[in-house]
Design a protein around this motif. Structure first.
Motif, PDB file in Angstrom:
ATOM      1  N   PRO A  13      37.338  66.941  51.328  1.00  0.00           N
ATOM      2  CA  PRO A  13      36.697  68.209  51.693  1.00  0.00           C
ATOM      3  C   PRO A  13      37.138  68.650  53.102  1.00  0.00           C
ATOM      4  N   TRP A  14      38.316  69.260  53.180  1.00  0.00           N
ATOM      5  CA  TRP A  14      38.930  69.600  54.465  1.00  0.00           C
ATOM      6  C   TRP A  14      38.049  70.471  55.347  1.00  0.00           C
ATOM      7  N   GLU A  15      37.383  71.440  54.751  1.00  0.00           N
ATOM      8  CA  GLU A  15      36.535  72.336  55.542  1.00  0.00           C
ATOM      9  C   GLU A  15      35.478  71.540  56.302  1.00  0.00           C
ATOM     10  N   LEU A  16      34.904  70.543  55.643  1.00  0.00           N
ATOM     11  CA  LEU A  16      33.888  69.701  56.293  1.00  0.00           C
ATOM     12  C   LEU A  16      34.521  68.764  57.316  1.00  0.00           C
ATOM     13  N   GLU A  18      37.144  69.136  59.041  1.00  0.00           N
ATOM     14  CA  GLU A  18      37.590  69.877  60.214  1.00  0.00           C
ATOM     15  C   GLU A  18      36.434  70.452  61.025  1.00  0.00           C
ATOM     16  N   LEU A  19      35.219  70.429  60.485  1.00  0.00           N
ATOM     17  CA  LEU A  19      34.039  70.783  61.280  1.00  0.00           C
ATOM     18  C   LEU A  19      33.840  69.756  62.390  1.00  0.00           C
ATOM     19  N   ALA A  20      34.034  68.495  62.058  1.00  0.00           N
ATOM     20  CA  ALA A  20      33.823  67.409  63.018  1.00  0.00           C
ATOM     21  C   ALA A  20      35.060  67.130  63.854  1.00  0.00           C
ATOM     22  N   ASP A  21      36.228  67.408  63.311  1.00  0.00           N
ATOM     23  CA  ASP A  21      37.477  67.121  64.015  1.00  0.00           C
ATOM     24  C   ASP A  21      38.448  68.257  63.724  1.00  0.00           C
ATOM     25  N   PRO A  22      38.631  69.174  64.684  1.00  0.00           N
ATOM     26  CA  PRO A  22      39.417  70.376  64.412  1.00  0.00           C
ATOM     27  C   PRO A  22      40.928  70.174  64.278  1.00  0.00           C
ATOM     28  N   CYS A  23      41.423  68.975  64.512  1.00  0.00           N
ATOM     29  CA  CYS A  23      42.868  68.744  64.426  1.00  0.00           C
ATOM     30  C   CYS A  23      43.213  68.057  63.103  1.00  0.00           C
ATOM     31  N   ARG A  24      43.738  68.829  62.174  1.00  0.00           N
ATOM     32  CA  ARG A  24      44.056  68.300  60.842  1.00  0.00           C
ATOM     33  C   ARG A  24      45.044  67.136  60.900  1.00  0.00           C
ATOM     34  N   ILE A  25      45.992  67.178  61.800  1.00  0.00           N
ATOM     35  CA  ILE A  25      46.981  66.102  61.904  1.00  0.00           C
ATOM     36  C   ILE A  25      46.293  64.781  62.270  1.00  0.00           C
ATOM     37  N   ILE A  26      45.333  64.834  63.186  1.00  0.00           N
ATOM     38  CA  ILE A  26      44.591  63.628  63.561  1.00  0.00           C
ATOM     39  C   ILE A  26      43.777  63.123  62.374  1.00  0.00           C
ATOM     40  N   VAL A  27      43.104  64.037  61.671  1.00  0.00           N
ATOM     41  CA  VAL A  27      42.300  63.656  60.500  1.00  0.00           C
ATOM     42  C   VAL A  27      43.196  63.027  59.432  1.00  0.00           C
ATOM     43  N   GLU A  28      44.333  63.654  59.150  1.00  0.00           N
ATOM     44  CA  GLU A  28      45.260  63.104  58.152  1.00  0.00           C
ATOM     45  C   GLU A  28      45.686  61.691  58.526  1.00  0.00           C
ATOM     46  N   GLY A  43      26.533  69.241  42.770  1.00  0.00           N
ATOM     47  CA  GLY A  43      27.964  69.072  42.569  1.00  0.00           C
ATOM     48  C   GLY A  43      28.849  69.676  43.644  1.00  0.00           C
ATOM     49  N   GLU A  44      28.239  70.286  44.667  1.00  0.00           N
ATOM     50  CA  GLU A  44      28.998  70.911  45.751  1.00  0.00           C
ATOM     51  C   GLU A  44      28.992  69.997  46.973  1.00  0.00           C
ATOM     52  N   ALA A  45      30.179  69.780  47.567  1.00  0.00           N
ATOM     53  CA  ALA A  45      30.280  68.959  48.776  1.00  0.00           C
ATOM     54  C   ALA A  45      29.667  69.711  49.949  1.00  0.00           C
ATOM     55  N   ILE A  46      28.628  69.114  50.539  1.00  0.00           N
ATOM     56  CA  ILE A  46      27.956  69.745  51.682  1.00  0.00           C
ATOM     57  C   ILE A  46      27.994  68.856  52.923  1.00  0.00           C
ATOM     58  N   ALA A  47      28.469  67.627  52.770  1.00  0.00           N
ATOM     59  CA  ALA A  47      28.514  66.695  53.890  1.00  0.00           C
ATOM     60  C   ALA A  47      29.592  65.648  53.630  1.00  0.00           C
ATOM     61  N   VAL A  48      30.011  64.987  54.708  1.00  0.00           N
ATOM     62  CA  VAL A  48      31.069  63.983  54.578  1.00  0.00           C
ATOM     63  C   VAL A  48      30.965  62.988  55.723  1.00  0.00           C
ATOM     64  N   TYR A  49      31.397  61.766  55.460  1.00  0.00           N
ATOM     65  CA  TYR A  49      31.671  60.821  56.545  1.00  0.00           C
ATOM     66  C   TYR A  49      32.811  59.923  56.122  1.00  0.00           C
ATOM     67  N   GLU A  60      34.495  51.668  61.770  1.00  0.00           N
ATOM     68  CA  GLU A  60      34.139  52.820  62.591  1.00  0.00           C
ATOM     69  C   GLU A  60      33.909  54.054  61.718  1.00  0.00           C
ATOM     70  N   ILE A  61      32.894  54.816  62.075  1.00  0.00           N
ATOM     71  CA  ILE A  61      32.694  56.138  61.483  1.00  0.00           C
ATOM     72  C   ILE A  61      33.641  57.062  62.246  1.00  0.00           C
ATOM     73  N   MET A  62      34.679  57.508  61.564  1.00  0.00           N
ATOM     74  CA  MET A  62      35.710  58.327  62.200  1.00  0.00           C
ATOM     75  C   MET A  62      35.374  59.815  62.187  1.00  0.00           C
ATOM     76  N   ASN A  63      34.518  60.213  61.250  1.00  0.00           N
ATOM     77  CA  ASN A  63      34.227  61.624  61.058  1.00  0.00           C
ATOM     78  C   ASN A  63      32.888  61.701  60.339  1.00  0.00           C
ATOM     79  N   VAL A  64      32.042  62.594  60.766  1.00  0.00           N
ATOM     80  CA  VAL A  64      30.786  62.847  60.067  1.00  0.00           C
ATOM     81  C   VAL A  64      30.447  64.323  60.259  1.00  0.00           C
ATOM     82  N   ALA A  65      30.158  65.004  59.155  1.00  0.00           N
ATOM     83  CA  ALA A  65      29.895  66.442  59.237  1.00  0.00           C
ATOM     84  C   ALA A  65      28.962  66.889  58.124  1.00  0.00           C
ATOM     85  N   VAL A  66      28.163  67.894  58.446  1.00  0.00           N
ATOM     86  CA  VAL A  66      27.275  68.550  57.482  1.00  0.00           C
ATOM     87  C   VAL A  66      27.607  70.038  57.532  1.00  0.00           C
ATOM     88  N   HIS A  67      27.779  70.640  56.373  1.00  0.00           N
ATOM     89  CA  HIS A  67      28.061  72.077  56.292  1.00  0.00           C
ATOM     90  C   HIS A  67      27.010  72.829  57.107  1.00  0.00           C
TER      91      HIS A  67
END
Length: 152
Positions: A13-16, A18-28, A43-49, A60-67
């Protein structure tokens, strides 16, 4: 909210993320060797970690985000509690997380969930990201490192 592991081959869920980490290259870079958990409502993704093993006994929790539409409803706390439970089940001694000095609400949440501040990576965000990040009226400059230690 149902929290489940992202299946192999399933699009993250890229949109989520990138909410927590705006650099896609780092996330990838870190999701390749991590486990992604998605929080869903109807059935809709509203959060991620994202959990990444950093040492044999440390994860380590590298990313955590809630829509944004679902923030302020306790879902972040659910995600962190789930991550603690997962790390414990997998036998890790410590669960780590890093967040920006300007992430006031996240710092409060992590400490309420039992994490303790263990260090500061000075200028992490200003040296790692091309664009300056502002949050809560503050320049996000330093990474605050926190750790949850499991009883042995």
């Amino acid at each position: 909210m149902l929290i489940r592991k992202l299946n192999p081959g399933e699009t993250p869920p890229w949109e989520l993320l990138e909410l927590a980490d705006p650099c896609r290259i780092i996330v990838e870079g870190y999701i390749k060797s991590s486990t992604i958990y998605v929080g869903e409502e109807s059935g809709e993704a509203i959060a991620v970690y994202v959990l990444k093993e950093t040492l044999k006994v440390v994860v380590e929790i590298m990313n955590v985000a809630v829509h944004e539409d679902f923030q302020g409803k306790g879902l972040g706390k659910q995600l962190i509690s789930h991550a603690i439970e997962e790390a414990s089940k997998r036998g890790y001694a410590q669960l780590e997380i890093g967040t920006g000095n300007s992430s006031i609400h996240q710092l409060k949440l992590y400490q309420q969930c039992g994490f303790r501040i263990v260090g500061v990576d000075f200028d992490y965000f200003t040296r790692s990201y091309d664009e300056l990040i502002y949050e809560n009226g503050l320049l996000c400059r330093d990474m605050i490192r926190l750790c949850y230690t499991f009883e042995s």
